[in-house]
Design a protein around this motif. Sequence first.
Motif, PDB file in Angstrom:
ATOM      1  N   UNK A   1       0.845  -1.194   0.000  1.00 50.36           N
ATOM      2  CA  UNK A   1       0.000   0.000   0.000  1.00 50.36           C
ATOM      3  C   UNK A   1       0.882   1.246   0.000  1.00 50.36           C
ATOM      4  N   UNK A   2       0.587   2.162  -0.925  1.00 49.16           N
ATOM      5  CA  UNK A   2       1.360   3.405  -1.039  1.00 49.16           C
ATOM      6  C   UNK A   2       0.506   4.651  -0.813  1.00 49.16           C
ATOM      7  N   UNK A   3      -0.805   4.494  -0.755  1.00 47.36           N
ATOM      8  CA  UNK A   3      -1.718   5.609  -0.500  1.00 47.36           C
ATOM      9  C   UNK A   3      -3.040   5.049   0.000  1.00 47.36           C
ATOM     10  N   UNK A   4      -3.783   5.852   0.744  1.00 46.44           N
ATOM     11  CA  UNK A   4      -5.086   5.451   1.263  1.00 46.44           C
ATOM     12  C   UNK A   4      -6.111   6.528   0.941  1.00 46.44           C
ATOM     13  N   UNK A   5      -7.334   6.097   0.666  1.00 50.61           N
ATOM     14  CA  UNK A   5      -8.459   7.003   0.465  1.00 50.61           C
ATOM     15  C   UNK A   5      -9.569   6.530   1.388  1.00 50.61           C
ATOM     16  N   UNK A   6     -10.121   7.441   2.180  1.00 52.03           N
ATOM     17  CA  UNK A   6     -11.185   7.054   3.097  1.00 52.03           C
ATOM     18  C   UNK A   6     -11.996   8.241   3.566  1.00 52.03           C
ATOM     19  N   UNK A   7     -13.032   7.935   4.316  1.00 48.93           N
ATOM     20  CA  UNK A   7     -13.883   8.988   4.866  1.00 48.93           C
ATOM     21  C   UNK A   7     -13.167   9.747   5.970  1.00 48.93           C
ATOM     22  N   UNK A   8     -12.416   9.012   6.806  1.00 48.77           N
ATOM     23  CA  UNK A   8     -11.626   9.647   7.863  1.00 48.77           C
ATOM     24  C   UNK A   8     -10.611   8.643   8.405  1.00 48.77           C
TER      25      UNK A   8
ATOM     26  N   UNK B   1     -18.549  10.697   2.342  1.00 47.40           N
ATOM     27  CA  UNK B   1     -19.114   9.356   2.477  1.00 47.40           C
ATOM     28  C   UNK B   1     -19.675   8.859   1.144  1.00 47.40           C
ATOM     29  N   UNK B   2     -20.362   9.730   0.424  1.00 47.34           N
ATOM     30  CA  UNK B   2     -20.953   9.348  -0.867  1.00 47.34           C
ATOM     31  C   UNK B   2     -19.876   9.023  -1.894  1.00 47.34           C
ATOM     32  N   UNK B   3     -18.820   9.841  -1.949  1.00 50.35           N
ATOM     33  CA  UNK B   3     -17.737   9.589  -2.903  1.00 50.35           C
ATOM     34  C   UNK B   3     -16.993   8.298  -2.580  1.00 50.35           C
ATOM     35  N   UNK B   4     -16.745   8.058  -1.304  1.00 48.07           N
ATOM     36  CA  UNK B   4     -16.063   6.816  -0.902  1.00 48.07           C
ATOM     37  C   UNK B   4     -16.950   5.618  -1.214  1.00 48.07           C
ATOM     38  N   UNK B   5     -18.241   5.718  -0.937  1.00 47.47           N
ATOM     39  CA  UNK B   5     -19.157   4.608  -1.234  1.00 47.47           C
ATOM     40  C   UNK B   5     -19.146   4.277  -2.719  1.00 47.47           C
ATOM     41  N   UNK B   6     -19.183   5.293  -3.564  1.00 48.32           N
ATOM     42  CA  UNK B   6     -19.157   5.072  -5.013  1.00 48.32           C
ATOM     43  C   UNK B   6     -17.827   4.448  -5.440  1.00 48.32           C
ATOM     44  N   UNK B   7     -16.739   4.908  -4.856  1.00 50.46           N
ATOM     45  CA  UNK B   7     -15.418   4.366  -5.188  1.00 50.46           C
ATOM     46  C   UNK B   7     -15.284   2.919  -4.732  1.00 50.46           C
TER      47      UNK B   7
END
Length: 159
Positions: free
Chosen positions: A99-106, A127-133
């Motif tokens: 893992x080199x990067x993380x994307x999340x709600x928090x 939350x909506x963008x993370x759910x779609x991703x």
Amino acid sequence: MSKGGAARVVGHRGRGVVVRGNDVDTDQIIPARYMTSIRFAGLEEFVFRDVRFNAAGEPKGHPFDDRRFRGASILIVNKNFGCGSSREHAPQALQRWGIQALIGESFAEIFFGNCVALGMPCVTASEADVAALLQSIEEDPAHELAVDLAKLTADYRGR
């Protein structure tokens, strides 16, 4: 180059892997019983060990063992990822897994800081963008994501 000669991290391109759930704590990421050395080498073997395998060592079907996500380098998560104890072994184990990067709600504050110290950006999104991703990557994990820290964007399939 930044001070000390280390390359400045400006983003990352790679495929994603999804780990769903709020409040995924550092003991889930790397169980304490595997932190027997002062070195970080080999920790990748134990990432999510207790949620990836049963007591007999048989796989439970965790995304980190799913062939579709093999070689992924961007972890997509929900809320409060990395909460719990402040162990720096958690981001070390994730990075050694690939893992080199993380994307999340928090992200938990100390976990976030430990990731940044390793040059692993943690990008927050709604939350909506993370759910779609999460859904898009689960449906088609072959596409790359691009995390651009200068533009403050994460792009998946042109969106």
